[in-house]
Design an enzyme around this catalytic site. Structure first.
Site, PDB file in Angstrom:
ATOM      1  N   HIS A 132     -13.938  37.478 -17.846  1.00 42.26           N
ATOM      2  CA  HIS A 132     -13.826  38.731 -18.597  1.00 42.26           C
ATOM      3  C   HIS A 132     -12.445  39.381 -18.449  1.00 42.26           C
ATOM      4  O   HIS A 132     -12.073  40.224 -19.263  1.00 42.26           O
ATOM      5  CB  HIS A 132     -14.938  39.717 -18.212  1.00 42.26           C
ATOM      6  CG  HIS A 132     -14.730  40.425 -16.905  1.00 42.26           C
ATOM      7  ND1 HIS A 132     -15.354  40.046 -15.737  1.00 42.26           N
ATOM      8  CD2 HIS A 132     -13.972  41.512 -16.582  1.00 42.26           C
ATOM      9  CE1 HIS A 132     -15.001  40.871 -14.764  1.00 42.26           C
ATOM     10  NE2 HIS A 132     -14.168  41.769 -15.249  1.00 42.26           N
ATOM     11  N   ASP A 145     -18.651  33.688 -15.403  1.00 40.38           N
ATOM     12  CA  ASP A 145     -17.571  34.675 -15.398  1.00 40.38           C
ATOM     13  C   ASP A 145     -16.428  34.218 -14.490  1.00 40.38           C
ATOM     14  O   ASP A 145     -15.951  34.961 -13.631  1.00 40.38           O
ATOM     15  CB  ASP A 145     -18.067  36.060 -14.972  1.00 40.38           C
ATOM     16  CG  ASP A 145     -17.145  37.172 -15.483  1.00 40.38           C
ATOM     17  OD1 ASP A 145     -16.070  36.834 -16.019  1.00 40.38           O
ATOM     18  OD2 ASP A 145     -17.486  38.351 -15.317  1.00 40.38           O
ATOM     19  N   SER A 169     -11.483  42.929 -10.371  1.00 37.22           N
ATOM     20  CA  SER A 169     -12.122  41.742 -10.916  1.00 37.22           C
ATOM     21  C   SER A 169     -11.198  40.525 -10.849  1.00 37.22           C
ATOM     22  O   SER A 169     -10.038  40.591 -11.260  1.00 37.22           O
ATOM     23  CB  SER A 169     -12.522  41.974 -12.372  1.00 37.22           C
ATOM     24  OG  SER A 169     -13.511  42.961 -12.464  1.00 37.22           O
TER      25      SER A 169
END
Length: 355
Positions: free
Chosen positions: A165, A196, A270
């Site tokens: 992402h 992911d 992230s």
């Protein structure tokens, strides 16, 4: 009688002459064993004839790049027949320090310990960055219509792991290295939306790759360190460290590819590495629970619930991409939180996605 004395003298002389030959054969180099007693895994072992080590000539690394030598582990060295008995030994620990033994007689002592007391500070830790000044540099496009940011970490030369992402929909991806250089990722990236995870190809990027923890299995309650670049543009531009624990061995709705942690993360974390207290990757930071949405649906405010992709899942993803990451066993002594941060810092990169 005289003949008998002469005969005995001949026998004695023959025996005396034979002794140096026997001693010489006994001193021929044979296999010897080097044991890592440094307290941390080692990524390199060198054994060269003395005095080569004193001159800084250590020869090739005897260890496989994907198999660090664990603390307490031994490595057998078989020298060539004409190598002699005197050797210089050098062990490079995973945290960048070195243990050195010089002028060791391996014909007398065939078990050599490289101990923690002999570990000396390395001159300067190597940072991930361009391989040479000739590597093309990239600069942020100040006219980009939309920009988002995230984190990533080096898993092999020219390969950076992050979340899918973080790079989804990007027209251009550039990375700021720990050495302070901007480099561009070359498409296509290898990505898996279900996990992911993504791996970027960054030509010319070299540096210390972070090793993945191979064993033992991760347990609830183990200390972990998250490292990355949260809230870029609001907080300072330097990377941030948070420490926490493994709370659960599965993710949201029993996701077997993630686990829950208490180390605080924010947008921008992230894709950053999650490390155990020996500096080995156990996960990839992926998300935090949306407390506001949960409060709307349950009436309760969730506190500090965060998730990471499990290290074993990330490792298998890298292998499917044709990459052989470093592996390490976390059976040695724990490092301080600051030392784990130093390990992460050398290999963690800021990712800028431009659309």
């Amino acid at each position: 009688m005289a003949d008998m004395r002469a005969f005995m003298a001949t026998l004695l002389l023959g025996a005396t002459l034979a002794l140096p030959s026997l001693a010489q054969n006994a001193a021929q180099p044979q296999e010897f064993r080097v044991v890592n007693r440094s307290g941390v895994p080692a990524t390199a072992l060198h054994a060269v004839r003395s005095p080569r080590g004193g001159a800084g000539d250590w020869g090739p690394n005897l260890l496989r790049p994907d198999r660090p030598l664990p603390d307490g582990g031994g490595f057998r060295v078989t020298p060539s027949g004409d190598a002699g008995c005197r050797f210089d030994l050098r062990l490079v620990a995973q945290d960048g320090r070195e243990a050195v033994l010089r002028d060791q007689d391996i014909c007398v002592n065939r078990n050599l310990d490289l101990q923690r007391l002999a570990v000396v500070a390395a001159p300067a830790p190597r940072m991930a960055g361009p391989a040479s000044p000739q590597v093309p540099r990239a600069e942020p496009n100040r006219r980009a219509q939309r920009v988002s940011t995230g984190s990533g970490f080096l898993i092999a030369e020219g390969r950076v792991m992050t979340n899918q992402h973080v790079i989804d929909g990007c027209n251009r991806i550039i990375l700021n290295t720990p050495s302070g250089h901007w480099l561009a990722a070359a498409p296509p990236a290898r990505a898996d939306a279900a996990l992911d995870l993504a791996i970027l190809n960054v030509p010319g990027l070299v540096g210390p790759a972070l090793p993945f923890r191979e064993a033992p299995a991760l347990r609830r309650g183990e200390g972990v360190v998250a490292y990355g670049f949260p809230l870029a543009g609001l907080l300072s531009s330097e990377p941030k460290l948070t420490r926490g624990e493994v709370n659960g061995l599965r993710g949201l709705r029993d996701n077997p590819n993630q686990f829950q942690i208490s180390a605080e993360v924010q947008p921008g974390n992230s894709g950053g590495p999650l490390l155990d207290m020996q500096g080995h990757v156990v996960g990839v930071i992926v998300s935090k629970l949306n407390a506001q949405r949960l409060a709307q649906s349950t009436g309760d405010i969730a506190q500090n619930i965060n998730f990471a992709v499990q290290g074993r899942t990330a490792l298998e993803f890298a292998r499917r991409a044709g990459i052989t990451p470093l592996l390490a066993e976390s059976r040695g002594r724990d490092l301080s939180t600051a030392d784990v941060g130093d390990v992460a810092h050398r290999s963690t990169l800021f990712i800028r996605c431009e659309r």
